[in-house]
Design a protein around this motif. Structure first.
Motif, short mmCIF file in Angstrom:
data_model
loop_
_atom_site.label_atom_id
_atom_site.label_comp_id
_atom_site.label_asym_id
_atom_site.label_seq_id
_atom_site.Cartn_x
_atom_site.Cartn_y
_atom_site.Cartn_z
N HIS A 1 0.90 -1.23 -0.29
CA HIS A 1 0.01 -0.21 0.04
C HIS A 1 0.90 1.14 -0.03
O HIS A 1 1.71 2.38 -1.30
N PRO B 1 -6.62 -1.98 1.94
CA PRO B 1 -6.44 -0.79 0.81
C PRO B 1 -5.11 -1.67 0.15
O PRO B 1 -4.95 -0.88 -1.14
N PRO C 1 -3.51 -2.90 -2.91
CA PRO C 1 -3.62 -2.91 -4.12
C PRO C 1 -2.78 -4.38 -4.72
O PRO C 1 -3.42 -5.06 -5.47
N ASP D 1 -8.51 4.03 -0.16
CA ASP D 1 -7.44 3.07 -1.37
C ASP D 1 -6.56 4.22 -1.57
O ASP D 1 -6.83 5.91 -1.26
#
Ligand code: HEM
Ligand code: FES
Lengths: 164, 181, 250
Positions: A97, A130, A132, B102
């Motif tokens: 992340h 979070p 990816p 995100d």
């Protein structure tokens, strides 16, 4: 008569103007080009050519130092060394992340990142949070003096393993 | 020595070698000149006094705070282990909260949209009314939208400050949350 | 005429004792006591620091309950930060080996070091708060509407540069907060369109180390203050050119 005179004058005027325009274009063009070049040079200046950074290829302990079935965290290189019955696997402890260091949770049998709560399974896959991408498995080989050599820039498949 | 009669020397100081004085260039009507003189007051003392008061109060408050509360300083940097939880100062906790959903959306897209959106406000809002009055009733939609924006920011900051603990998990304020600012 | 060449002690002494101070004062302050309209005007526009203000303003402008002085307080905090920051620079070395030690020295070994550091840190927190409140004030009073649209845009840039000043500032002590904030912040940059290139140029390399610290230091003590100072200048100049502080239509 008058008309032709006028025309002649006009075209002469135009000629003069275009000559003047040429100089104007050359002048502005030169000025803008040199300004653009300066900005470009300043930008390029900000990218160093020589880096005094540690090598991405690091030498760790002797293969015999790692007990079978153990998971060892290497502090200075921020990686976990897995020793199973057949050989070695090395996984980066850098969270995908935002690059915090993940912790190995003995209780939950998984990696946990303290910064924004990403959780990874033993094989590096993202369970939640979070992050990816899965944690990176790193290339590892044994040196002639039987020590582990890891290349931090070389990411390998999660099934890759150094057989000893 | 109050000058009763003003002559040229008072306005153009003698010997300064300066024979001109540009006060102001105005295009069109001047807002202040078009109004009766009674609507204006001299900056000295009517504006300078509040400015001095603001300066004094702010400085005193800052000095007192600085005398009694020390600025945070954590452990020396340890490139191996981040603190848990690793919290930014309060004004970045909204950003940190967004990033924890995100990295691209929360860390790049939304901040850029926030900034561009703020910059665009004067060009999007075509309602000319309500200048110079707090919460004018003539612009209810604009006020509501901006208030929503402010509240979103505050809520994110509050979540980040009070509700996040180790591993950035939700903790209630009365639970032990570890360090932070 | 004739006694001009003769040295007169009494006259000379009285000249230095009484006339020179008056002359000195008059050469600095070129107006009389501000009880007349002329002197009230001269007080403002013959003073470098005050001449950004007009001589007269609308009555509305003077009401503290309109602007709550938020822009002014932001400016004041920025000035305080510039002064305290300049002083802290005497003891701070932007080196990964020394920076943390310097912070401890400021706390324990430098007279008033802790106080200055506190002023600088709390002042920065305050400035972030007041700049946000100032923006809210400007919005809720509709003060961004024509002719002040572009001053609002400049304001937004000032808000962003204030946030960048804070961010680059709290990285300098090289404590845990600093290190992990740079690590996370620079990695956020790598999610923007040009990817790792942005992270590389922010850090001056691939790792968070000396190269990164010096970049954030230069940004914090030179680039960002320069930009902010210039923009504040333009911002305040535009407040005047747009007809002074906003108010209800005349
Ligand atoms: C470093 C940051 C800033 C400083 C030092 C600053 C300073 C000031 C000052 C001293 C004023 C005079 C009126 C007052 O005190 O309220 C003012 C007005 C104004 N500011 Fe700022 N400001 C800053 C940031 C901002 C921001 C973030 C915005 C909006 C996004 C903004 C938009 C405006 C506008 C539109 C005016 C004119 C308001 C009116 O005429 O009523 N400024 N600013
Ligand atoms: S850095 Fe690991 S979750 Fe953000």
């Amino acid at each position: 008569m008058e008309n032709t005179e006028n025309k002649k004058n006009n075209s002469e005027e135009e000629l003069k103007l275009s000559r003047r325009n040429l100089f104007a274009i050359a002048g502005w063009g030169g000025l803008l080009t040199s300004m653009a070049a300066s900005v470009g040079a300043a930008l390029r200046f900000m990218f160093p050519n020589v880096l005094y950074e540690p090598s991405p290829i690091v030498k760790l302990g002797k293969t015999s130092d790692y007990a079978e079935g153990s998971i060892t965290f290497n502090e200075s290189e921020r990686m976990f060394i897995f020793r199973d019955s057949t050989g070695f696997k090395v996984i980066s402890a850098i969270c995908t992340h935002l690059r915090c260091t993940v912790n190995w949770s003995e209780i939950n049998n998984r990696f946990e990142c303290p910064c924004h709560g990403s959780v990874f399974s033993t094989d590096g896959k993202v369970i939640s949070g979070p992050a990816p991408k899965p944690l990176e498995w790193l290339h590892v080989k044994a040196s002639p003096d039987k020590r582990l050599v890891v290349n931090k820039n070389k990411v390998v498949d999660k099934n890759y393993s150094l057989i000893v | 020595m109050p000058a009763k009669k003003i002559d040229k020397q008072d306005i153009f100081p003698k010997g300064s070698g300066k024979t001109y004085g540009l006060l102001e260039l105005v295009d069109g009507e001047s807002r202040i000149a078009s109004k009766e003189p009674e609507d204006t007051v001299f900056c000295f003392p009517h504006l300078l006094t509040p400015i001095m008061m603001c300066t004094l109060v702010t400085t005193i408050v800052l000095v007192l705070v600085s005398l009694f509360f020390n600025a945070p300083l954590e452990e020396i940097a340890n490139p191996v282990r981040p603190p848990n939880p690793a919290k930014a100062p309060w004004y970045f906790l909204g950003l940190q909260e967004m990033v924890s959903y995100d990295a691209f959306v929360g860390g790049v897209l939304f901040p850029v949209l926030f900034v561009l959106g703020l910059m665009a406000i004067p060009y999007l809002d075509r309602n000319p009314l309500g200048v110079g009055v707090w919460f004018s009733k003539t612009r209810p939609i604009a006020i509501k939208l901006f208030t929503i924006f402010v509240i979103i920011n505050l809520v994110l900051i509050i979540i980040g400050t009070f509700l996040r603990g180790p591993n950035w998990a939700i903790y209630w304020p009365w639970e032990d949350q570890g360090g932070g600012h | 005429m004739e006694n001009k060449n003769k040295f007169d002690l009494r006259e000379t002494l009285s000249y230095f004792a009484f006339e020179v101070p008056v002359k000195l004062y008059r050469s600095i302050i070129r107006h009389g006591y501000p009880d007349s309209e002329k002197n009230k005007s001269l007080l403002i526009f013959t003073n470098f620091f005050l001449h950004i203000l007009p001589v007269k303003v609308r009555k509305h402008t003077v009401k503290v309950r309109y602007s709550y002085c938020m822009g002014g307080i932001t400016l004041l905090l920025f000035i305080i930060l510039t002064i305290t920051g300049g002083l802290l620079m005497f003891y701070y070395v932007p080196s990964t080996e020394k920076a943390y030690q310097n912070m401890k020295d400021l706390e324990f070994a430098v007279s008033f070091g802790v106080f200055l550091r506190n002023m600088h840190r709390w002042g920065a927190h305050g400035m972030v708060a007041t700049v946000f409140l100032h923006m809210c004030r400007v919005f809720y009073t509709g003060a961004y509407k024509p002719p002040r649209e572009f001053n609002w845009v400049i304001g937004v840039i000032l808000l962003v540069s204030t946030l960048f000043l804070s961010f680059t500032g709290y990285l300098l002590p090289w404590d845990q907060l600093a290190f992990w904030a740079i690590t996370v912040g620079a990695t956020i940059a790598s999610y923007a369109p040009m990817g790792d290139l942005q992270r590389f140029v922010l850090l001056g390399g691939n790792t968070v180390d000396q190269g990164a610290l010096i970049r954030f230091y230069v940004a914090h003590v030179f680039l960002l203050p320069l930009v902010t100072t210039l923009l504040i200048g333009v911002h305040l100049w535009r407040v005047r050119k747009d007809g002074g502080m906003s108010g209800p239509p005349l």
